[in-house]
Design a protein around this motif. Structure first.
Motif, short mmCIF file in Angstrom:
data_model
loop_
_atom_site.label_atom_id
_atom_site.label_comp_id
_atom_site.label_asym_id
_atom_site.label_seq_id
_atom_site.Cartn_x
_atom_site.Cartn_y
_atom_site.Cartn_z
N ASN A 1 0.84 -1.19 0.00
CA ASN A 1 0.00 0.00 0.00
C ASN A 1 0.88 1.25 0.00
N ARG B 1 -3.80 11.48 -6.54
CA ARG B 1 -3.95 11.56 -8.00
C ARG B 1 -3.90 10.16 -8.63
N TYR C 1 -4.73 7.37 -7.16
CA TYR C 1 -5.96 6.66 -6.81
C TYR C 1 -7.13 7.14 -7.67
N SER C 2 -7.22 8.43 -7.93
CA SER C 2 -8.32 8.93 -8.76
C SER C 2 -8.18 8.47 -10.21
N GLU C 3 -6.96 8.25 -10.67
CA GLU C 3 -6.74 7.82 -12.05
C GLU C 3 -6.92 6.31 -12.22
N TYR C 4 -6.37 5.52 -11.28
CA TYR C 4 -6.35 4.07 -11.45
C TYR C 4 -7.26 3.32 -10.49
N GLY C 5 -7.73 3.96 -9.43
CA GLY C 5 -8.66 3.32 -8.51
C GLY C 5 -8.04 2.31 -7.56
N THR C 6 -6.73 2.37 -7.38
CA THR C 6 -6.06 1.44 -6.47
C THR C 6 -4.85 2.11 -5.84
N THR D 1 -1.11 -4.25 -8.11
CA THR D 1 -2.27 -4.01 -8.97
C THR D 1 -2.00 -2.84 -9.90
N LEU D 2 -1.36 -1.82 -9.40
CA LEU D 2 -1.02 -0.66 -10.23
C LEU D 2 -0.06 -1.06 -11.35
N VAL E 1 -2.13 -2.86 -13.99
CA VAL E 1 -2.97 -1.92 -14.74
C VAL E 1 -2.12 -1.14 -15.73
#
Length: 118
Positions: free
Chosen positions: A30, A98, A100-105, A110-111, A114
């Motif tokens: 995280n 930023r 989190y708002s772009e990729y949701g994670t 996970t990033l 993606v």
């Protein structure tokens, strides 16, 4: 040996904080937890600088006369480092928001997945 640790307990605390901060940086996927680990690590370094600069029986170097004086330079360096650390933490957290708002994670793995799919 126990007496040495009793007199130098802040060095043991510094070592523990460095270990905790590095563990959080390495083990946690995280990103917010990584910033918290970095902050703990920075705090340990600040504590180390202040502890290393402590002079038993030392006084301020502003007063005239003979005696043992403590250097104010480590305190100035730590104050500057605190300001830089707060700015670094603010920028890191704003980048995390930023991301989190772009990729949701906020998970690092996970990033990566993606980003590899794009």
């Amino acid at each position: 040996m126990i007496e040495t640790f009793a007199n130098r307990y802040t060095y043991v605390l510094v070592a523990a904080l460095i270990a905790i901060g590095l563990y959080i940086l390495i083990a946690s996927p995280n990103m917010v937890k990584k910033v918290i680990g970095l902050s703990i690590f920075q705090t340990a370094i600040f504590l180390f600088f202040i502890t290393a600069a402590f002079v038993e029986g030392g006084s301020s170097p502003v007063i005239d006369g003979d005696g043992l004086y403590a250097s104010p330079l480590p305190q100035v360096i730590v104050l500057t480092a605190i300001v830089v650390g707060v700015a670094l933490t603010a920028v890191a957290l704003s980048l995390i928001v930023r991301i989190y708002s772009e990729y949701g994670t906020l998970d690092e793995e996970t990033l990566r997945e993606v980003r590899a799919d794009e």
